[in-house]
Design an enzyme around this catalytic site. Structure first.
Site, PDB file in Angstrom:
ATOM      1  N   ASP A 203      22.019  14.796 -18.129  1.00  0.00           N
ATOM      2  CA  ASP A 203      23.278  13.866 -17.415  1.00  0.00           C
ATOM      3  C   ASP A 203      22.809  13.804 -15.958  1.00  0.00           C
ATOM      4  O   ASP A 203      23.103  12.559 -15.165  1.00  0.00           O
ATOM      5  CB  ASP A 203      24.665  14.800 -17.400  1.00  0.00           C
TER       6      ASP A 203
ATOM      7  N   ASN B 289      16.553  16.692 -22.292  1.00  0.00           N
ATOM      8  CA  ASN B 289      17.567  17.048 -22.795  1.00  0.00           C
ATOM      9  C   ASN B 289      17.306  18.462 -23.819  1.00  0.00           C
ATOM     10  O   ASN B 289      17.810  19.467 -23.629  1.00  0.00           O
ATOM     11  CB  ASN B 289      18.602  16.366 -23.795  1.00  0.00           C
TER      12      ASN B 289
ATOM     13  N   HIS C 240      21.540  19.412 -21.723  1.00  0.00           N
ATOM     14  CA  HIS C 240      22.195  18.065 -21.667  1.00  0.00           C
ATOM     15  C   HIS C 240      22.618  17.963 -20.155  1.00  0.00           C
ATOM     16  O   HIS C 240      22.950  16.766 -19.511  1.00  0.00           O
ATOM     17  CB  HIS C 240      23.420  18.248 -22.522  1.00  0.00           C
TER      18      HIS C 240
ATOM     19  N   GLU D 108      20.533   6.345 -23.384  1.00  0.00           N
ATOM     20  CA  GLU D 108      19.595   6.120 -22.040  1.00  0.00           C
ATOM     21  C   GLU D 108      19.356   4.710 -21.769  1.00  0.00           C
ATOM     22  O   GLU D 108      18.174   4.490 -21.273  1.00  0.00           O
ATOM     23  CB  GLU D 108      18.400   7.174 -22.278  1.00  0.00           C
TER      24      GLU D 108
ATOM     25  N   ASP E 134      14.977   1.183 -20.829  1.00  0.00           N
ATOM     26  CA  ASP E 134      15.272   2.490 -21.502  1.00  0.00           C
ATOM     27  C   ASP E 134      14.499   3.658 -20.711  1.00  0.00           C
ATOM     28  O   ASP E 134      13.215   3.506 -20.400  1.00  0.00           O
ATOM     29  CB  ASP E 134      14.638   2.617 -23.066  1.00  0.00           C
TER      30      ASP E 134
END
Length: 226
Positions: A117, A108, A113, A143, A100
């Site tokens: 990404d 974010n 975002h 994630e 994770d």
């Protein structure tokens, strides 16, 4: 008698010629029909091959994460069943690693975002580049990533996970001229005799959450009492 036989010869020859011509015509027609059938069979084979290719392409699209290019959760669900079957047959150790991204929500929230990404793609590449060819990596969702490590015991998996953590931490991630620190947390679980796909996953997942709760940027091994 000889005259009668002599007169009959042309008739016999005529009948033979007619039979021969009819037989040649029939053979030609049969050959044409056979050629048409062969062409149809080849056409059906080509059509079948094209259909198989299209289905394979559709399946490949269905099991790939469009952002990172990694396998997705559907691919993981298929692969874990295959690995379990192989484990039952050969009785070789296997480890599942859950990963994770630490504080991914902050990326974010602070950078948007698009930055998130970009970070996902970068981390996916770092993880992929530091695994063996025989390992299976998938983006499990959001994630989170999952790694299947066949023919690997827990001690070897710990060494591999340490390599992954260092590779991710060392990677340079900049967004709009700002350096963003990225780390991951991971959990390991080795396949047991009484395991199924769910119990193995749950132990690795629990170990990963303990890693996050105890400081992040680390990998912890499953609790033996779980």
């Amino acid at each position: 008698m000889t005259g009668v036989q002599t007169c009959a010869l042309p008739i016999i020859r005529e009948h033979l010629d007619q039979y021969r011509n009819a037989e040649e015509t029939r053979q030609h027609q049969l050959g044409s029909q056979l050629e048409k059938l062969n062409n149809r069979v080849h056409g059906m084979e080509d059509e079948g091959e094209n259909l198989r290719k299209r289905l394979q392409e559709k399946h490949e699209q269905a099991v790939r994460d469009p952002l990172t290019g990694l396998h997705n959760r559907l691919a993981y669900d298929e692969r874990i069943v295959q690995e379990f079957a192989r484990w039952k047959r050969y009785d070789k150790p296997m480890v599942l690693m859950m990963i994770d991204i630490d504080h991914f929500k902050n990326i974010n929230d602070n950078y948007g975002h698009k930055a998130g990404d970009k970070a996902l793609v970068l981390i996916a590449n770092q993880i992929s580049n530091n695994l063996r060819e025989s390992d299976f990596l998938a983006r499990f969702g959001g994630e989170e990533f999952v790694v299947l490590m066949p023919e690997t015991d827990i001690d070897s998996a710990i060494i591999a996970s340490d390599k992954l953590l260092k590779a991710v931490e060392a990677c340079e991630f900049h967004y709009q001229n700002a350096k963003v620190n990225i780390t991951i947390s991971a959990g390991l679980a080795q396949l047991r005799k009484d395991d199924n796909t769910d119990t193995l996953f749950k132990r690795a997942d629990a170990a990963m959450y303990r890693a996050k709760e105890t400081g992040r940027n680390r990998c912890l091994v499953e609790d033996p009492t779980d």
